[in-house]
Design a protein around this motif. Sequence first.
Motif, PDB file in Angstrom:
ATOM      1  N   ALA A 173       0.819  -1.216   0.000  1.00  0.00           N
ATOM      2  CA  ALA A 173       0.000   0.000   0.000  1.00  0.00           C
ATOM      3  C   ALA A 173       0.848   1.258   0.000  1.00  0.00           C
ATOM      4  CB  ALA A 173      -0.944  -0.003   1.203  1.00  0.00           C
ATOM      5  N   SER A 174       2.057   1.197   0.555  1.00  0.00           N
ATOM      6  CA  SER A 174       2.937   2.369   0.592  1.00  0.00           C
ATOM      7  C   SER A 174       3.456   2.741  -0.793  1.00  0.00           C
ATOM      8  CB  SER A 174       4.121   2.115   1.528  1.00  0.00           C
ATOM      9  OG  SER A 174       4.813   0.933   1.144  1.00  0.00           O
ATOM     10  N   TRP A 175       3.182   1.911  -1.797  1.00  0.00           N
ATOM     11  CA  TRP A 175       3.513   2.237  -3.182  1.00  0.00           C
ATOM     12  C   TRP A 175       2.320   2.863  -3.901  1.00  0.00           C
ATOM     13  CZ3 TRP A 175       7.023  -2.095  -5.709  1.00  0.00           C
ATOM     14  CH2 TRP A 175       8.175  -2.264  -4.923  1.00  0.00           C
ATOM     15  N   ARG A 176       1.299   3.227  -3.136  1.00  0.00           N
ATOM     16  CA  ARG A 176       0.123   3.881  -3.699  1.00  0.00           C
ATOM     17  C   ARG A 176      -0.016   5.284  -3.112  1.00  0.00           C
ATOM     18  NH1 ARG A 176      -3.972  -0.646  -5.712  1.00  0.00           N
ATOM     19  NH2 ARG A 176      -2.495  -2.389  -5.826  1.00  0.00           N
ATOM     20  N   HIS A 177      -0.646   6.171  -3.840  1.00  0.00           N
ATOM     21  CA  HIS A 177      -0.537   7.600  -3.525  1.00  0.00           C
ATOM     22  C   HIS A 177      -1.103   7.972  -2.165  1.00  0.00           C
ATOM     23  CE1 HIS A 177      -4.810   8.149  -4.524  1.00  0.00           C
ATOM     24  NE2 HIS A 177      -4.708   9.427  -4.197  1.00  0.00           N
ATOM     25  N   ASP A 178      -2.101   7.217  -1.676  1.00  0.00           N
ATOM     26  CA  ASP A 178      -2.717   7.561  -0.397  1.00  0.00           C
ATOM     27  C   ASP A 178      -2.414   6.545   0.699  1.00  0.00           C
ATOM     28  OD1 ASP A 178      -4.193   5.434  -1.281  1.00  0.00           O
ATOM     29  OD2 ASP A 178      -6.154   6.425  -1.130  1.00  0.00           O
ATOM     30  N   THR A 180      -3.055   3.441   0.810  1.00  0.00           N
ATOM     31  CA  THR A 180      -4.105   2.445   0.984  1.00  0.00           C
ATOM     32  C   THR A 180      -4.184   1.584  -0.274  1.00  0.00           C
ATOM     33  OG1 THR A 180      -6.032   3.537  -0.025  1.00  0.00           O
ATOM     34  CG2 THR A 180      -5.422   4.218   2.220  1.00  0.00           C
ATOM     35  N   PRO A 181      -4.776   0.388  -0.196  1.00  0.00           N
ATOM     36  CA  PRO A 181      -4.927  -0.446  -1.392  1.00  0.00           C
ATOM     37  C   PRO A 181      -5.793   0.194  -2.476  1.00  0.00           C
ATOM     38  CG  PRO A 181      -5.176  -1.769   0.587  1.00  0.00           C
ATOM     39  CD  PRO A 181      -5.170  -0.341   1.032  1.00  0.00           C
ATOM     40  N   ALA A 182      -6.554   1.235  -2.130  1.00  0.00           N
ATOM     41  CA  ALA A 182      -7.420   1.900  -3.103  1.00  0.00           C
ATOM     42  C   ALA A 182      -6.724   3.059  -3.805  1.00  0.00           C
ATOM     43  CB  ALA A 182      -8.687   2.396  -2.413  1.00  0.00           C
ATOM     44  N   GLY A 183      -5.426   3.241  -3.559  1.00  0.00           N
ATOM     45  CA  GLY A 183      -4.715   4.372  -4.136  1.00  0.00           C
ATOM     46  C   GLY A 183      -4.174   4.102  -5.534  1.00  0.00           C
ATOM     47  N   ILE A 184      -3.639   5.150  -6.121  1.00  0.00           N
ATOM     48  CA  ILE A 184      -3.012   5.059  -7.443  1.00  0.00           C
ATOM     49  C   ILE A 184      -1.648   4.410  -7.268  1.00  0.00           C
ATOM     50  CG2 ILE A 184      -2.227   6.352  -9.468  1.00  0.00           C
ATOM     51  CD1 ILE A 184      -4.105   8.650  -8.479  1.00  0.00           C
ATOM     52  N   ALA A 185      -1.401   3.336  -7.993  1.00  0.00           N
ATOM     53  CA  ALA A 185      -0.202   2.527  -7.797  1.00  0.00           C
ATOM     54  C   ALA A 185       0.944   2.971  -8.704  1.00  0.00           C
ATOM     55  CB  ALA A 185      -0.519   1.056  -8.065  1.00  0.00           C
ATOM     56  N   ASP A 186       2.161   2.830  -8.185  1.00  0.00           N
ATOM     57  CA  ASP A 186       3.394   2.909  -8.987  1.00  0.00           C
ATOM     58  C   ASP A 186       3.641   4.276  -9.622  1.00  0.00           C
ATOM     59  OD1 ASP A 186       3.868   0.151  -8.466  1.00  0.00           O
ATOM     60  OD2 ASP A 186       2.528  -0.391 -10.112  1.00  0.00           O
ATOM     61  N   LEU A 187       3.218   5.339  -8.964  1.00  0.00           N
ATOM     62  CA  LEU A 187       3.581   6.670  -9.449  1.00  0.00           C
ATOM     63  C   LEU A 187       5.065   6.934  -9.274  1.00  0.00           C
ATOM     64  CD1 LEU A 187       0.555   8.706  -8.043  1.00  0.00           C
ATOM     65  CD2 LEU A 187       1.064   8.338 -10.465  1.00  0.00           C
ATOM     66  N   VAL A 188       5.679   6.245  -8.347  1.00  0.00           N
ATOM     67  CA  VAL A 188       7.108   6.391  -8.083  1.00  0.00           C
ATOM     68  C   VAL A 188       7.830   5.125  -8.538  1.00  0.00           C
ATOM     69  CG1 VAL A 188       8.872   6.646  -6.295  1.00  0.00           C
ATOM     70  CG2 VAL A 188       6.762   7.992  -6.182  1.00  0.00           C
ATOM     71  N   GLY A 189       8.821   5.276  -9.407  1.00  0.00           N
ATOM     72  CA  GLY A 189       9.610   4.145  -9.848  1.00  0.00           C
ATOM     73  C   GLY A 189       8.872   3.239 -10.812  1.00  0.00           C
ATOM     74  N   ASN A 190       9.381   2.023 -10.944  1.00  0.00           N
ATOM     75  CA  ASN A 190       8.925   1.008 -11.888  1.00  0.00           C
ATOM     76  C   ASN A 190       9.291   1.419 -13.306  1.00  0.00           C
ATOM     77  OD1 ASN A 190       8.015  -1.607 -12.080  1.00  0.00           O
ATOM     78  ND2 ASN A 190       5.904  -1.026 -12.467  1.00  0.00           N
ATOM     79  N   VAL A 191       8.511   2.298 -13.948  1.00  0.00           N
ATOM     80  CA  VAL A 191       8.925   2.882 -15.224  1.00  0.00           C
ATOM     81  C   VAL A 191       8.606   4.370 -15.202  1.00  0.00           C
ATOM     82  CG1 VAL A 191       8.700   0.785 -16.591  1.00  0.00           C
ATOM     83  CG2 VAL A 191       6.710   2.267 -16.321  1.00  0.00           C
ATOM     84  N   ASN A 192       9.460   5.160 -15.863  1.00  0.00           N
ATOM     85  CA  ASN A 192       9.125   6.555 -16.099  1.00  0.00           C
ATOM     86  C   ASN A 192       7.803   6.629 -16.843  1.00  0.00           C
ATOM     87  OD1 ASN A 192      11.684   8.277 -15.433  1.00  0.00           O
ATOM     88  ND2 ASN A 192      12.486   6.535 -16.586  1.00  0.00           N
ATOM     89  N   GLU A 193       7.061   7.723 -16.655  1.00  0.00           N
ATOM     90  CA  GLU A 193       5.780   7.859 -17.335  1.00  0.00           C
ATOM     91  C   GLU A 193       5.738   9.121 -18.182  1.00  0.00           C
ATOM     92  OE1 GLU A 193       2.249   7.187 -15.036  1.00  0.00           O
ATOM     93  OE2 GLU A 193       3.308   5.927 -13.593  1.00  0.00           O
ATOM     94  N   TRP A 194       5.469   8.922 -19.480  1.00  0.00           N
ATOM     95  CA  TRP A 194       5.158  10.081 -20.316  1.00  0.00           C
ATOM     96  C   TRP A 194       3.931  10.784 -19.732  1.00  0.00           C
ATOM     97  CZ3 TRP A 194       8.732  11.349 -23.614  1.00  0.00           C
ATOM     98  CH2 TRP A 194       9.376  10.449 -24.470  1.00  0.00           C
ATOM     99  N   VAL A 195       3.990  12.106 -19.608  1.00  0.00           N
ATOM    100  CA  VAL A 195       2.791  12.906 -19.354  1.00  0.00           C
ATOM    101  C   VAL A 195       2.742  13.999 -20.408  1.00  0.00           C
ATOM    102  CG1 VAL A 195       2.682  12.440 -16.872  1.00  0.00           C
ATOM    103  CG2 VAL A 195       3.958  14.419 -17.685  1.00  0.00           C
ATOM    104  N   THR A 196       1.572  14.541 -20.623  1.00  0.00           N
ATOM    105  CA  THR A 196       1.402  15.523 -21.676  1.00  0.00           C
ATOM    106  C   THR A 196       1.024  16.884 -21.105  1.00  0.00           C
ATOM    107  OG1 THR A 196       0.375  15.884 -23.849  1.00  0.00           O
ATOM    108  CG2 THR A 196      -1.050  15.038 -22.084  1.00  0.00           C
ATOM    109  N   GLY A 197       1.196  17.921 -21.933  1.00  0.00           N
ATOM    110  CA  GLY A 197       0.815  19.266 -21.522  1.00  0.00           C
ATOM    111  C   GLY A 197       1.936  20.118 -21.011  1.00  0.00           C
ATOM    112  N   ALA A 198       3.178  19.598 -20.999  1.00  0.00           N
ATOM    113  CA  ALA A 198       4.338  20.396 -20.596  1.00  0.00           C
ATOM    114  C   ALA A 198       5.571  19.859 -21.316  1.00  0.00           C
ATOM    115  CB  ALA A 198       4.539  20.352 -19.079  1.00  0.00           C
TER     116      ALA A 198
END
Length: 368
Positions: A173-178, A180-198
């Motif tokens: 769960a500590s790998w999720r944004h909040d 908890t198991p209901a959080g967004i997973a893997d925002l940190v590490g694993n793979v870089n993520e393309w984002v758009t708008g900048a």
Amino acid sequence: MPSIFIKDSLRQAVEGATGGKVTVLYSADGKPGYYCIVPKFRLEDIDASLGSGVHPAFVVQGQEKSELFISQFQASVVGGMALSLPGQDPATSFTYDQARSYCAALGTGFHLMTNAEWAAIALWCHKNGFLPRGNTRFGQSEVARFETGRRVDGGEIGVVSGTARTLTGSGPASWRHDNTPAGIADLVGNVNEWVTGARVVEGEIQIVPDNDAALATTDLSANSSAWKAILPNGSLVAPGTAGTLKYDASEAGTTGDHGSPLLSDTVLNRNGPQGSNAMGAGFTADALQALTAKAGLEVPALLKRLGLFPLAASQGGGSLYVRNYGERMLMRGGAWSDTLSAGLFRVSLAIDRSHPSSYIGFRPAFVL
């Protein structure tokens, strides 16, 4: 109510199990995906230095949105679509434009996650006093090595070799944004993520205003007029206008990695070799703040709202990487081998839009 939100047994079960924090959205051809619901918040409720009003991630074409839907998992690609599913090998080795097309293929409202959306989540985490960890050391967290996920290559956790991506959502769960198991997973590490708008172009910081990069109708090609540069007072102007904000380097040199990046209104020094897509050297939030303060440049709140300049030296969670040659698109989060340089506030502006890598993935999002 749009059919995409009509209750079915899977959606009802997921929402019930997560207290309404996660829902199921369906692609145009009926494929399910898991999405975290991110409610609208105001800037002043995060930090007074950010200004007032709703965060720009919740403004699309001048209209406020009550919530965002962010893929709970890094994308896997099935049938030319970016799906948000647990227990998958995250999709990699796609260019920025391919990532955008796989997200848009899901249907109306779906898009590659924008930088405004990423920044909103990062600021929310900062305010709530928890920054997620992740797969930053070959299947484990660099700072909490007892935290592990399931390596897709079957390699031993922590052994510094192989392709050490972990299956989506397989960490704690500590790998999720909040946290908890209901959080967004893997925002940190694993793979870089393309984002758009900048992005940066010859060092000049350019954005698409508010969250308009989420729209399928927004032209995000290299020469589009949708891109805007930023003056030190926060005004948006046409790219190439004199005095706009740029990432400079603090030392001269055109080969290797020279000098820490700093915010400037001109580019005096280049950072790294012109043709390189390598990440190069990264620099921390406190270093960027100190160098920019020494240069005496005003930092507009807009850059902090979008996570392109540190809100605080203590925010932690990643370094800044930049190549101030040509067009460089934005990636976030870091990869499995990035150790302490990975993090929720990491800014990676070193890669051009046509460069695929096994270290780069992405995730879809949805806004109605």
